[in-house]
Enzyme design. Structure first.
Site, PDB file in Angstrom:
ATOM      1  N   HIS A  34     -34.505  -5.500  32.233  1.00 57.78           N
ATOM      2  CA  HIS A  34     -35.896  -5.515  32.605  1.00 57.78           C
ATOM      3  C   HIS A  34     -36.340  -5.205  33.822  1.00 57.78           C
ATOM      4  CE1 HIS A  34     -39.612  -7.277  31.068  1.00 57.78           C
ATOM      5  NE2 HIS A  34     -39.701  -8.145  31.879  1.00 57.78           N
ATOM      6  N   CYS A  45     -41.214  -2.067  30.038  1.00 62.77           N
ATOM      7  CA  CYS A  45     -41.459  -2.809  31.393  1.00 62.77           C
ATOM      8  C   CYS A  45     -41.123  -1.655  32.382  1.00 62.77           C
ATOM      9  CB  CYS A  45     -40.417  -3.919  31.284  1.00 62.77           C
ATOM     10  SG  CYS A  45     -38.729  -3.202  30.910  1.00 62.77           S
ATOM     11  N   ASN A  93     -44.146 -10.878  35.922  1.00 62.20           N
ATOM     12  CA  ASN A  93     -43.583  -9.947  34.592  1.00 62.20           C
ATOM     13  C   ASN A  93     -44.591  -9.672  33.911  1.00 62.20           C
ATOM     14  OD1 ASN A  93     -41.851  -9.816  32.510  1.00 62.20           O
ATOM     15  ND2 ASN A  93     -41.185 -11.783  32.173  1.00 62.20           N
TER      16      ASN A  93
END
Length: 402
Positions: free
Chosen positions: A288, A116, A308
């Site tokens: 994240h 990520c 995301n």
């Protein structure tokens, strides 16, 4: 016989009990039901996400190590904006502000890899290249290149086990990044080689399974791509951390485009479906990275609009809203961005356009004509490449493009 059955039942129950403690599935259902019974600002999915996932796997998917020491190799400066000169609207969406930039509409998939940190960076970089050139350049920057080749970014030497987002931006400035599409796209120099997978429930992709190994760093483009690895590199003029004041973050996004942000993920975040997320229940799963593209207000609740990297099946087709102005889950604490250096690509692009224009006019079979007057009156054609480049950079300086 009875003792055998009892012993077998005990062993079965013991091992299933151990499995249930590590398996997130039962908690997913409980959390989703709990959130949807609350009078809160967001809704959980009706078909709970990550039901087949173990906690260990979920935690490894969270690739930002929030407690890790930042890199000592670089002194990342903090970017500030003069708020007196900037009028911030109540709502802002980069997709609407720059509709000519296709990467702003995209939701990528990191697959079964804690990458990520790399995705948030290359997504924002891709957007900013397009924005800074007003759509003249569209570069889908490669997550593969950053993930596999930035040794200093990785926490334990392997990018799929997590990385530092500040080092990702520094690598973009110092080493540059090539282009590359998503898995199976055959787009750009180095497409992502880790396949899409179902982060949520059973869908169109295969289950993610265990975290995969980090791909090996490759310094040669795909054979079908007609640019060398070296020539495909895109660099930053400047990279920086954005001040954590929400208005500073807003100013940065509105003027220059999306930013990369880090946040702490809790168990309930996995179940997000719609609305403005606020942490309500569950333990922390790790750090994240996401991309913030705008902000707004929903039912009197201010929010950040973010993207995301768990494909479009999660959340609001891959996007989500999170509380703005209160550093929810730490999302306003670590914000990174940079200015792209596009002069080389723009010069190459305009040079190629010039050659194509000349060839088109000079070829009688293509134009079925040989009009000297048209060629003489075409100022674009009469400019030499040297003068054209000088004129191009002069305009850049005049418009404060640098």
């Amino acid at each position: 016989m009875i003792n055998f059955i009892l012993n077998a039942a005990f062993i079965y129950g013991f091992f299933n009990g151990v499995k249930s403690e590590n398996n997130y599935g039962s908690r997913a259902i409980q959390i989703a039901d709990h959130i949807n019974n609350l009078n809160t600002t967001w809704k959980a999915t009706s078909t709970p996400n990550f039901q087949s996932w173990d906690y260990d796997l979920i935690k490894r998917l969270m690739g930002v190590k929030l407690n890790a020491t930042k890199s000592k190799l670089y002194n990342m400066k903090v970017q500030y904006h003069d708020q007196d000169k900037i009028n911030l609207p109540e709502e802002f969406d980069s997709r609407k502000q720059w509709p000519h930039c296709p990467t702003l509409q995209e939701v990528r998939d990191q697959g079964a890899c804690g990458s990520c940190w790399a995705f948030g960076a290359v997504e924002a970089i891709s957007d900013r290249i397009c924005i800074s050139t007003n759509g003249a350049l569209n570069a889908h920057i490669s997550a593969e290149d950053l993930l596999a080749c930035c040794d200093g970014c990785a926490v334990v030497g392997l990018g799929c086990e997590g990385g530092h987002i500040d080092d990702a931006w520094n690598y973009y400035q110092s080493n540059g990044l090539v282009t590359g599409g998503q898995y199976g796209s055959n787009q750009g120099c180095l497409p992502y080689e880790i396949q899409h997978c179902d982060h949520q429930t059973t869908g169109i992709y295969k289950p993610c399974g265990k975290i995969v190994e980090t791909p090996k760093c490759r310094t040669q483009c795909e054979r079908s791509y007609n640019v060398t690895y070296k020539d495909d590199k895109h660099f930053a003029k400047k990279v920086y951390e954005v001040d954590s004041n929400p208005k500073q973050i807003q100013s940065e996004i509105m003027q220059y485009g999306p930013v990369e942000a880090a946040l702490s993920v809790y168990e309930d975040f996995l179940q997000y479906k719609s609305g403005v997320y606020k942490h309500k229940t569950g333990n922390s799963l790790g750090g994240h990275a996401v991309k913030i593209i705008g902000w707004g207000v929903e039912d009197s609740t201010p929010y950040w609009l973010a993207v995301n990297s768990w494909n479009a099946d999660w959340g609001e087709k891959g996007f989500f809203k999170i509380l703005r102005g209160e550093n929810e889950c730490g999302i306003e604490k670590m914000i990174y961005a940079g200015f792209p250096n596009t002069e080389r690509q723009m010069a190459s692009k305009n040079h190629n356009s010039l050659i194509m224009k000349r060839n088109k006019i000079a070829d009688p079979e293509t134009n079925n004509q040989n009009q000297k007057g048209e060629i003489q009156n075409d100022k674009f054609i009469r400019l030499s490449f040297k003068n054209y480049i000088e004129d191009f950079f002069k305009k850049l300086l005049e418009n404060n493009f640098a």
